[in-house]
Design an enzyme around this catalytic site. Structure first.
Site, mmCIF file in Angstrom:
data_model
loop_
_atom_site.group_PDB
_atom_site.id
_atom_site.type_symbol
_atom_site.label_atom_id
_atom_site.label_comp_id
_atom_site.label_asym_id
_atom_site.label_seq_id
_atom_site.Cartn_x
_atom_site.Cartn_y
_atom_site.Cartn_z
ATOM 1 N N SER A 18 0.804 -1.106 -0.186
ATOM 2 C CA SER A 18 -0.048 0.161 0.136
ATOM 3 C C SER A 18 1.034 1.493 -0.002
ATOM 4 C CB SER A 18 -1.016 -0.204 1.209
ATOM 5 O OG SER A 18 -1.986 0.930 1.109
ATOM 6 N N ASP A 77 -9.067 -5.146 -5.184
ATOM 7 C CA ASP A 77 -8.709 -4.007 -4.565
ATOM 8 C C ASP A 77 -9.308 -2.744 -4.990
ATOM 9 O OD1 ASP A 77 -7.415 -2.054 -3.135
ATOM 10 O OD2 ASP A 77 -5.440 -2.517 -3.519
ATOM 11 N N HIS A 137 -7.086 -5.731 -1.346
ATOM 12 C CA HIS A 137 -5.811 -4.871 -1.121
ATOM 13 C C HIS A 137 -4.914 -5.630 -0.159
ATOM 14 C CE1 HIS A 137 -4.033 -1.176 -0.446
ATOM 15 N NE2 HIS A 137 -4.092 -1.124 0.775
#
Ligand code: NAG
Ligand code: NAG
Ligand code: NAG
Ligand code: NAG
Ligand code: NAG
Ligand code: NAG
Ligand code: NAG
Ligand code: NAG
Ligand code: NAG
Ligand code: NAG
Length: 614
Positions: free
Chosen positions: A215, A437, A506
């Protein structure tokens, strides 16, 4: 026929049919399933992975003793997590006013000590805690949302190599001190000072260093890796590779607003919007220039360098002014259809489940009676040498950048300037992305790749289409089930490997732990690549792999535009131009069973977008 594989996979998928008695529908399958469950139940909790005798206390010295953790004395954890060390170390010399927190797990795998290597994991955010992901993604002990109690993690990365999770920059997790970072160079400077102290403390001079994260670590990881190369000091900073999952590499809108309409088309059974709203998405995507941008730049080979000024500018909230905040529009409409919609995993549904770390995919939902968040408990802090007076939050509510602004992202081209240097120097960079995601859409990662020059060329010359293969393995334990077979799409050029994973959201490591583990095997050079059919290096009795053609990858990498009810793909694609969404377009097949979700109030949404990418 590889019935054993088929049936172990089927068995794990079966609970979905519970409302219709399987014995009535398919008696033979039900009998096999019953047998499988009985076998799992009688085996009970297997000791994770290899059982080779390795000496304990590999890193215990007079200098490290004060960091040593008693692996059998961790609250709520009813097994020994093994040798580990945790605590605070300064970011500069001996100055204890600014320190980062680490938790270091030496590997039980002799290959790690022979190779003299260490891997760093960095959670994103900005401001989220790495020890949080240790407990929920790739550490030796897992306590994920909705799970009854902590369990040993068969897919823990310390089964492969020496692992350290570090709360950084200053302000994140248990780290403490003055928040002074204004950009990624400042973050890297803090880290480098800490790392020097860490290497000195554990006598890791001359170790190969791998930097990994997810991320917002799409920023941290390349800048820290690049700073290690700049240091030109292999005693401390022998950077040997880098791996990032679901990363942020440029401005937010490259991975949010711009690809939203294409993403919604690909997943139209999930984003099942009414006619007028579907039209509105298309109209906005056209009017705001998003559709044209994707069509123009998400091509292989790339058309050229992308402009610094995107059709919409950050912060995303500004887009609301001109009606171009497509991500937020879609998010709010989704919340009407599925109030538990998670930006992190579009397949998630209600109910919200308990998260022992109090994050619950951004909702911060803590049920009555759930007690204190695990890492904020006084007994837990004591057990892991964490500062007693620092409140632990999965993602810090206080900014970790001065004024809450990271200028590398807010007014710069993100990490695109430094990633090429890392690829060229190591020829060992892996970038993966989960197909489900939504908080960062995979197309944003592909756009960033197509905007970088490494190995003397701009971007990938070919569209990713090859199969990503994960070896079949013993799914012998209820607590460590994970997918296998062709499970996505992979592509490598000039030292950079991209892989799209289906199904995964994600949190790729949480959703597909075997894929993340395989990625680490490749990063460390234990396995050649994602097409290898070699069994996991840690499997005691290697599973025999089927010897059949793999076919194409299963995640479509590229843009999809809607034209009436038809979905057509851009040039150079694996789809035929009149396809209606069959073939290579991912469909909503087996969904991950993770119960985590993303209710975000209007105010929190901005945190989800800007502060809590993690
Ligand atoms: C570690 O903790 C366990 C459980 O509390 C205890 O029995 C053991 O004596 C401790 N070991 C050390 C070395 O302190
Ligand atoms: C840190 O402290 C040690 C002794 O505790 C000392 O030898 C060393 O010089 C100090 N380093 C700095 C940078 O002050
Ligand atoms: C933080 O910065 C202030 C102002 O520069 C300074 O007075 C203070 O000592 C610093 N605190 C820490 C923990 O470094
Ligand atoms: C890196 O360090 C080595 C040995 O210390 C030296 O020979 C070399 O010139 C340095 N390279 C750069 C780019 O500073
Ligand atoms: C693309 O790369 C150029 C530099 O090569 C940079 O100026 C620009 O900001 C990048 N575009 C995006 C959208 O990141
Ligand atoms: C269609 O969906 C949009 C977005 O949620 C909503 O504003 C609109 O009222 C819906 N129309 C109908 C008829 O429900
Ligand atoms: C926490 O405790 C340490 C050591 O006692 C102290 O130096 C520090 O100032 C305290 N921090 C806060 C935020 O109270
Ligand atoms: C591995 O295979 C051997 C031979 O088939 C068997 O005896 C042994 O029990 C197996 N070990 C495990 C851990 O499954
Ligand atoms: C695809 O390529 C053809 C010519 O090869 C061109 O006419 C067409 O406009 C292109 N389509 C897109 C979506 O770029
Ligand atoms: C795999 O992809 C290639 C290249 O796009 C395509 O020609 C082929 O038809 C695909 N194979 C299958 C089985 O879909």
């Amino acid at each position: 026929m590889h019935w054993s594989h088929a049936y172990s996979v089927l068995a794990t998928a079966m609970p979905a049919l519970a409302a219709l008695n399987l014995k009535y529908l398919h008696p033979e399958l039900a009998a096999r399933q019953q047998l499988h469950y009985e076998q799992v139940a009688t085996k009970g909790q297997q000791p994770p992975v290899e059982k080779r005798q390795t000496p304990r206390n590999l890193f215990l010295t007079d200098q490290t003793r004060k960091f040593a953790i008693n692996g059998s004395a961790l609250p709520e954890i009813n097994f020994d997590v093994g040798e580990s060390y945790a605590g605070l170390l300064p970011i500069e010399g001996n100055d204890t006013s600014n320190e980062l927190f680490f938790w270091f797990f030496p590997s039980t795998n002799p290959a790690a000590q022979e190779a003299k290597e260490i891997t760093i994991w960095l959670t994103g955010g900005p401001g989220c805690s790495s020890v949080g992901e240790l407990l929920q993604e790739n550490g030796p002990v897992l306590w994920q949302p909705g799970v009854f109690a902590p369990i040993p993690n068969k897919w823990s990365w310390h089964h492969l190599t020496n692992m350290v999770w570090i709360d950084q920059p200053i302000g994140s997790g248990f780290s403490h001190g003055n928040v002074t970072a204004r950009n990624q160079q400042d973050v890297a400077k803090q880290f480098m000072g800490f790392w020097k102290n860490f290497v000195d403390t554990f006598a890791l001079q001359g170790y190969k260093v791998y930097v990994t994260g997810s991320s917002y670590s799409g920023m941290y990881t390349p800048y820290i890796s690049s700073a290690m190369l700049d240091a030109n000091n292999t005693q401390y900073f022998d950077l040997s590779g880098m791996m990032i999952f679901d990363g942020l590499f440029s401005k937010n809108s490259l991975a949010t607003d711009i690809p939203v309409a294409s993403f919604v088309s690909q997943w139209k059974d999930i984003f099942a919007f009414n006619n007028s709203f579907s039209q509105q998405i298309e109209e906005t995507s056209q009017r705001c220039g998003y559709a044209d941008y994707l069509k123009k730049y998400l091509v292989f080979p790339p058309l050229g360098i992308q402009p610094a000024d995107l059709p919409s500018q950050q912060p995303a909230t500004d887009n609301a002014v001109d009606g171009c905040s497509l991500f937020i529009d879609v998010y709010l409409a989704m919340m009407e259809l599925n109030p538990c919609f998670s930006v992190y995993e579009i397949a998630d549904r209600c109910p919200l489940v308990r998260d022992p770390l109090g994050f619950s995919a951004g909702t911060l939902y803590v049920p009555d009676g759930a007690g204190t968040i695990y890492f904020d408990r006084a007994d837990v802090k004591r057990a892991i040498n964490a500062p007693a007076n620092k409140t632990w939050e999965f993602c810090s509510t206080q900014p970790v950048f001065v004024d809450g602004l990271d200028t590398s992202v807010n007014s710069g081209p993100g990490s695109q300037p430094v990633i090429p240097r890392v690829i060229d120097a190591t020829k060992n960079v892996l970038i993966g992305h989960g197909s489900q995601d939504f908080v960062l859409i995979a197309d944003g990662t592909l756009l960033a790749i197509q905007n970088m020059t490494w190995g003397g060329q701009l971007g990938f010359q070919q569209r990713p289409i090859a199969p990503l293969y994960i070896p079949y393995h013993a799914n012998e334990d209820f607590t460590s089930l994970t997918g296998a077979g062709v499970i996505g799409t992979v592509h490598s050029e000039r030292g950079l490997t991209y892989f799209g994973v289906a199904p995964a959201g994600h949190f790729l490591t949480m959703d597909q732990p075997a894929v993340a583990f395989r990625g680490l095997e490749i990063l460390l050079g234990r396995v050649e690549n994602f097409q290898s059919t070699k069994a996991f290096t840690t499997e005691r009795n290697a599973t025999v792999q089927p010897n059949v053609a793999m076919g194409n990858g299963t995640v479509f990498a590229g843009f999809v535009e809607t034209a009436g009810s038809f979905i057509v793909a851009g040039n150079n694609s694996v789809l035929s131009s009149t396809s209606t969404g069959t073939g290579a377009i991912p469909t909503s097949g087996a969904m991950g069973g993770r119960k985590q979700s993303g209710i975000l109030a209007g105010g929190l949404l901005v945190m989800g977008l800007v502060a809590f990418l993690y």
